[in-house]
Design a protein around this motif. Structure first.
Motif, PDB file in Angstrom:
ATOM      1  N   ARG A 466     -14.261 -20.138  45.643  1.00  0.00           N
ATOM      2  CA  ARG A 466     -13.555 -18.950  46.140  1.00  0.00           C
ATOM      3  C   ARG A 466     -12.144 -18.901  45.564  1.00  0.00           C
ATOM      4  NH1 ARG A 466     -14.970 -15.743  50.300  1.00  0.00           N
ATOM      5  NH2 ARG A 466     -13.390 -14.384  51.219  1.00  0.00           N
ATOM      6  N   TRP A 467     -11.504 -20.054  45.470  1.00  0.00           N
ATOM      7  CA  TRP A 467     -10.158 -20.126  44.918  1.00  0.00           C
ATOM      8  C   TRP A 467     -10.152 -19.703  43.455  1.00  0.00           C
ATOM      9  CZ3 TRP A 467      -5.361 -20.561  46.683  1.00  0.00           C
ATOM     10  CH2 TRP A 467      -4.354 -20.959  45.815  1.00  0.00           C
ATOM     11  N   ARG A 468     -11.178 -20.112  42.707  1.00  0.00           N
ATOM     12  CA  ARG A 468     -11.240 -19.805  41.278  1.00  0.00           C
ATOM     13  C   ARG A 468     -11.629 -18.358  41.007  1.00  0.00           C
ATOM     14  NH1 ARG A 468     -11.451 -24.295  37.738  1.00  0.00           N
ATOM     15  NH2 ARG A 468     -11.303 -26.281  38.838  1.00  0.00           N
ATOM     16  N   THR A 469     -12.151 -17.663  41.995  1.00  0.00           N
ATOM     17  CA  THR A 469     -12.523 -16.255  41.796  1.00  0.00           C
ATOM     18  C   THR A 469     -11.579 -15.308  42.534  1.00  0.00           C
ATOM     19  OG1 THR A 469     -14.107 -16.453  43.626  1.00  0.00           O
ATOM     20  CG2 THR A 469     -14.969 -16.738  41.396  1.00  0.00           C
ATOM     21  N   ARG A 470     -10.466 -15.818  43.006  1.00  0.00           N
ATOM     22  CA  ARG A 470      -9.571 -14.987  43.815  1.00  0.00           C
ATOM     23  C   ARG A 470      -8.816 -13.961  42.983  1.00  0.00           C
ATOM     24  NH1 ARG A 470      -6.882 -19.339  42.256  1.00  0.00           N
ATOM     25  NH2 ARG A 470      -4.593 -19.364  42.104  1.00  0.00           N
ATOM     26  N   HIS A 471      -8.665 -14.227  41.664  1.00  0.00           N
ATOM     27  CA  HIS A 471      -7.925 -13.311  40.800  1.00  0.00           C
ATOM     28  C   HIS A 471      -8.795 -12.875  39.628  1.00  0.00           C
ATOM     29  CE1 HIS A 471      -4.284 -14.028  43.002  1.00  0.00           C
ATOM     30  NE2 HIS A 471      -4.197 -15.297  42.641  1.00  0.00           N
ATOM     31  N   PHE A 472      -8.553 -11.672  39.155  1.00  0.00           N
ATOM     32  CA  PHE A 472      -9.163 -11.213  37.913  1.00  0.00           C
ATOM     33  C   PHE A 472      -8.163 -11.477  36.791  1.00  0.00           C
ATOM     34  CE2 PHE A 472      -9.632  -7.995  34.610  1.00  0.00           C
ATOM     35  CZ  PHE A 472     -10.955  -8.198  34.241  1.00  0.00           C
ATOM     36  N   ARG A 473      -8.551 -12.332  35.851  1.00  0.00           N
ATOM     37  CA  ARG A 473      -7.657 -12.699  34.751  1.00  0.00           C
ATOM     38  C   ARG A 473      -7.944 -11.807  33.558  1.00  0.00           C
ATOM     39  NH1 ARG A 473      -7.667 -19.111  34.012  1.00  0.00           N
ATOM     40  NH2 ARG A 473      -6.225 -18.415  32.386  1.00  0.00           N
ATOM     41  N   ALA A 474      -7.153 -10.778  33.382  1.00  0.00           N
ATOM     42  CA  ALA A 474      -7.395  -9.786  32.332  1.00  0.00           C
ATOM     43  C   ALA A 474      -7.420 -10.406  30.942  1.00  0.00           C
ATOM     44  CB  ALA A 474      -6.328  -8.691  32.397  1.00  0.00           C
ATOM     45  N   ALA A 475      -6.641 -11.464  30.736  1.00  0.00           N
ATOM     46  CA  ALA A 475      -6.575 -12.096  29.413  1.00  0.00           C
ATOM     47  C   ALA A 475      -7.898 -12.729  29.010  1.00  0.00           C
ATOM     48  CB  ALA A 475      -5.469 -13.149  29.405  1.00  0.00           C
ATOM     49  N   ASP A 476      -8.781 -12.967  30.001  1.00  0.00           N
ATOM     50  CA  ASP A 476     -10.068 -13.599  29.702  1.00  0.00           C
ATOM     51  C   ASP A 476     -11.157 -12.592  29.376  1.00  0.00           C
ATOM     52  OD1 ASP A 476      -8.952 -16.073  30.096  1.00  0.00           O
ATOM     53  OD2 ASP A 476      -9.628 -16.243  32.173  1.00  0.00           O
ATOM     54  N   TYR A 477     -10.792 -11.312  29.316  1.00  0.00           N
ATOM     55  CA  TYR A 477     -11.767 -10.257  29.050  1.00  0.00           C
ATOM     56  C   TYR A 477     -11.310  -9.389  27.887  1.00  0.00           C
ATOM     57  CZ  TYR A 477     -13.981 -11.464  33.472  1.00  0.00           C
ATOM     58  OH  TYR A 477     -14.624 -12.142  34.462  1.00  0.00           O
ATOM     59  N   VAL A 478     -12.268  -8.718  27.281  1.00  0.00           N
ATOM     60  CA  VAL A 478     -11.980  -7.833  26.162  1.00  0.00           C
ATOM     61  C   VAL A 478     -12.865  -6.600  26.274  1.00  0.00           C
ATOM     62  CG1 VAL A 478     -13.721  -8.923  24.670  1.00  0.00           C
ATOM     63  CG2 VAL A 478     -11.781  -7.727  23.626  1.00  0.00           C
ATOM     64  N   ALA A 479     -12.359  -5.473  25.769  1.00  0.00           N
ATOM     65  CA  ALA A 479     -13.175  -4.263  25.704  1.00  0.00           C
ATOM     66  C   ALA A 479     -13.989  -4.300  24.417  1.00  0.00           C
ATOM     67  CB  ALA A 479     -12.291  -3.022  25.735  1.00  0.00           C
ATOM     68  N   PRO A 480     -15.306  -4.238  24.478  1.00  0.00           N
ATOM     69  CA  PRO A 480     -16.140  -4.294  23.272  1.00  0.00           C
ATOM     70  C   PRO A 480     -15.735  -3.220  22.271  1.00  0.00           C
ATOM     71  CG  PRO A 480     -17.486  -4.422  25.243  1.00  0.00           C
ATOM     72  CD  PRO A 480     -16.111  -4.072  25.694  1.00  0.00           C
ATOM     73  N   SER A 481     -15.771  -3.551  20.987  1.00  0.00           N
ATOM     74  CA  SER A 481     -15.323  -2.620  19.934  1.00  0.00           C
ATOM     75  C   SER A 481     -16.128  -1.331  19.936  1.00  0.00           C
ATOM     76  CB  SER A 481     -15.423  -3.298  18.559  1.00  0.00           C
ATOM     77  OG  SER A 481     -16.763  -3.735  18.298  1.00  0.00           O
ATOM     78  N   ALA A 482     -17.435  -1.431  20.179  1.00  0.00           N
ATOM     79  CA  ALA A 482     -18.248  -0.220  20.176  1.00  0.00           C
ATOM     80  C   ALA A 482     -17.791   0.737  21.259  1.00  0.00           C
ATOM     81  CB  ALA A 482     -19.714  -0.578  20.365  1.00  0.00           C
ATOM     82  N   VAL A 483     -17.391   0.182  22.390  1.00  0.00           N
ATOM     83  CA  VAL A 483     -16.919   1.018  23.483  1.00  0.00           C
ATOM     84  C   VAL A 483     -15.560   1.615  23.138  1.00  0.00           C
ATOM     85  CG1 VAL A 483     -16.239   1.021  25.905  1.00  0.00           C
ATOM     86  CG2 VAL A 483     -18.243  -0.265  25.187  1.00  0.00           C
ATOM     87  N   LYS A 484     -14.704   0.842  22.499  1.00  0.00           N
ATOM     88  CA  LYS A 484     -13.404   1.345  22.083  1.00  0.00           C
ATOM     89  C   LYS A 484     -13.562   2.528  21.143  1.00  0.00           C
ATOM     90  CE  LYS A 484     -10.694  -2.939  22.409  1.00  0.00           C
ATOM     91  NZ  LYS A 484      -9.934  -3.945  21.641  1.00  0.00           N
ATOM     92  N   GLU A 485     -14.453   2.379  20.155  1.00  0.00           N
ATOM     93  CA  GLU A 485     -14.673   3.449  19.194  1.00  0.00           C
ATOM     94  C   GLU A 485     -15.198   4.701  19.879  1.00  0.00           C
ATOM     95  OE1 GLU A 485     -15.848   0.263  15.675  1.00  0.00           O
ATOM     96  OE2 GLU A 485     -17.316   1.664  16.433  1.00  0.00           O
TER      97      GLU A 485
END
Length: 490
Positions: A466-485
């Motif tokens: 629970r402690w390790r999932t308490r925050h969403f770490r944006a730096a650990d995620y990326v928007a897929p290139s196909a979606v960006k395009e």
């Protein structure tokens, strides 16, 4: 005609219903829940075998946001848990969002969204929540000759209530969590019960009792009373995780179990057959007050020689002995590390999740997978618990899912997925935490995949997850290139 929904949830058990409730409350109400059954409930709808009950205390095996003051027993039975889940549907107004009888046969990311094929039509969704659960697809053993048996064969998760066992010679294959519940129930009515055991289980007493009317009134009318009771149970059960992380601690529990075995089974030969010889917790620890005594009954035979083949009239074991049977009941568990849903989910490169998870499953925080945008997996890799309620893990994951979707909404992101680096770091963390635990003591169990790696259990406390999932770490995620395009083109 293809229908579009913002969020598609696969599975209507604890995970799927919990997701629908939490997401709706968080402002993500454009969702549908798909399930191939004729009602909600998942595991607790499908498993109706005699004696089916939970091995986690009732107050803990329920949603923190949907308490039930009317539990009748400290350990609830199948019917009561199923009724609780159906009650949650009505309580939170989910009925119109649930599509029963919709078996999901394919879910593919097309670069911008999920295209979901069901047995009753096609849907598209921005987000896919996979909540089919690890105990949903029965494992049928590949025993030579099983198709030649002229009697009745069924799995405990698909119990044949229309099949009368009275006076029958019954062979039970498997001695796991289901078998120790239904074996004591069917033993009095069958003529002969042959129990085929591969490995004996560690069993602890089931400290069950009825919850009094006064207690139920207190839980219903005294604010915070049930929450306080839940907190106490939570603290005790989570502390039990110490024995799994440090196997020596479980020696006291092992001695208690063996003392109970000596008291309940006087026959030294039978007792030797059913005495476990591996570290407690390496396999699932079971709870029962009547399983071992049942094995001492004159119409019960515990068979430890492996099954060589099945014939038209019974089973032949490796020692050449023939065991006649009219009915075979498979208490052989479920596809956990190779769940069929993995073959039906295809990511950005067209690969099925089963391919991406070969030879081992992995998911960042047990929830998201690189190459599978907007996929959130509930009770995914390394989110199981050997000592307390998995509902706690589901709720921790749902906290993460809600925060991820809010992050996307706040920043106008169409899709996200975890970075490979974040996944590698998480996998390294899991491997490090697994060292020295009971699951690395050398025994074989359904917790392990084909490589021998524990891909099922969280090597820690529910609190630490629970402690390790308490925050969403944006730096650990990326928007897929196909979606960006795609977003740029719009």
């Amino acid at each position: 005609m293809t229908q579009h929904v913002d969020i598609a949830i696969v599975g209507a058990g604890f995970g799927g219903l919990g997701a629908a409730i939490r997401l709706s409350k968080a402002g993500f109400g454009d969702l549908l829940v798909f399930d191939d059954g004729d009602d909600v409930g998942g595991t607790w709808r499908d498993n109706t075998y005699p004696g089916c009950a939970c091995d986690v205390p009732s107050h803990l095996y329920s949603f923190s946001f949907a308490s039930n003051p009317d539990w009748s027993n400290t350990f609830s039975g199948q019917a009561e848990i199923w009724a609780y889940l159906r009650g949650c549907v009505e309580r939170f107004g989910l009925r119109e969002r649930i599509r029963t009888g919709h078996r999901v046969t394919d879910a593919a990311w097309d670069g911008t969204r999920w295209v979901i094929t069901t047995s009753r039509g096609e849907y598209t969704a921005r987000v896919l929540v996979a909540a089919a659960g690890p105990l949903s697809d029965p494992a049928i053993p590949d025993i030579p000759g099983i198709g030649d048996f002229e009697g009745t064969v069924f799995h405990s998760a698909r119990w044949r209530h229309d099949h009368d066992l009275s006076g029958k010679r019954v062979a039970v294959i498997g001695t796991g969590a289901s078998a120790i519940q239904f074996v004591p129930r069917i033993q009095p009515e069958v003529a002969k019960l042959s129990l085929f055991q591969r490995t004996p289980a560690w069993i602890m007493p089931r400290l069950t009792r009825r919850i009094s009317r006064v207690e139920r009134l207190i839980y219903r009318h005294v604010p915070g009373a049930q929450r306080l009771a839940r907190l106490g149970i939570y603290s005790v059960r989570d502390a039990m995780g110490v024995g799994f992380l440090h196997p020596r601690v479980n020696r006291l529990a092992s001695r208690l179990s063996l003392r109970t075995l000596r008291r309940q089974v006087r026959d030294p030969q039978l007792r030797d057959k059913i005495t476990p010889r591996y570290a407690m917790g390496c396999k699932r620890v079971l709870i029962s007050n009547d399983y071992w005594p049942t094995l001492t009954k004159p119409n019960v035979d515990v068979v430890t020689s492996g099954i060589a083949r099945i014939t038209a009239s019974g089973l032949i074991t490796a020692d050449g002995m023939e065991h006649p049977a009219d009915t075979i009941i498979l208490g052989t568990g479920f596809h956990v590390t190779d769940s069929p849903i993995m073959r039906h989910i295809r990511g950005a490169d067209g690969r099925a999740l089963s391919e991406a998870w070969t030879p081992s499953m992995y998911a960042y925080r047990g929830t998201t997978v690189p190459g599978f945008p907007n996929l959130f997996f509930l009770l995914g890799p390394n989110t199981g618990l050997g000592h307390t309620s998995v509902v706690l893990m589901i709720e921790s994951q749902l906290n993460l899912v809600v925060k991820a979707l809010k992050h996307m909404r706040a920043r106008g992101l169409t899709a996200i997925e975890p970075t490979p680096a974040a996944q590698r770091d998480w996998s390294a963390t899991i491997a490090k935490k697994m060292r020295g635990t009971v699951w690395e003591t050398g025994c074989s169990s359904w917790y392990l995949d084909a490589t021998g790696r524990n891909t099922t259990i969280w090597p820690g406390f529910a609190t630490s997850f629970r402690w390790r999932t308490r925050h969403f770490r944006a730096a650990d995620y990326v928007a897929p290139s196909a979606v960006k395009e795609h977003a740029d083109a719009l």
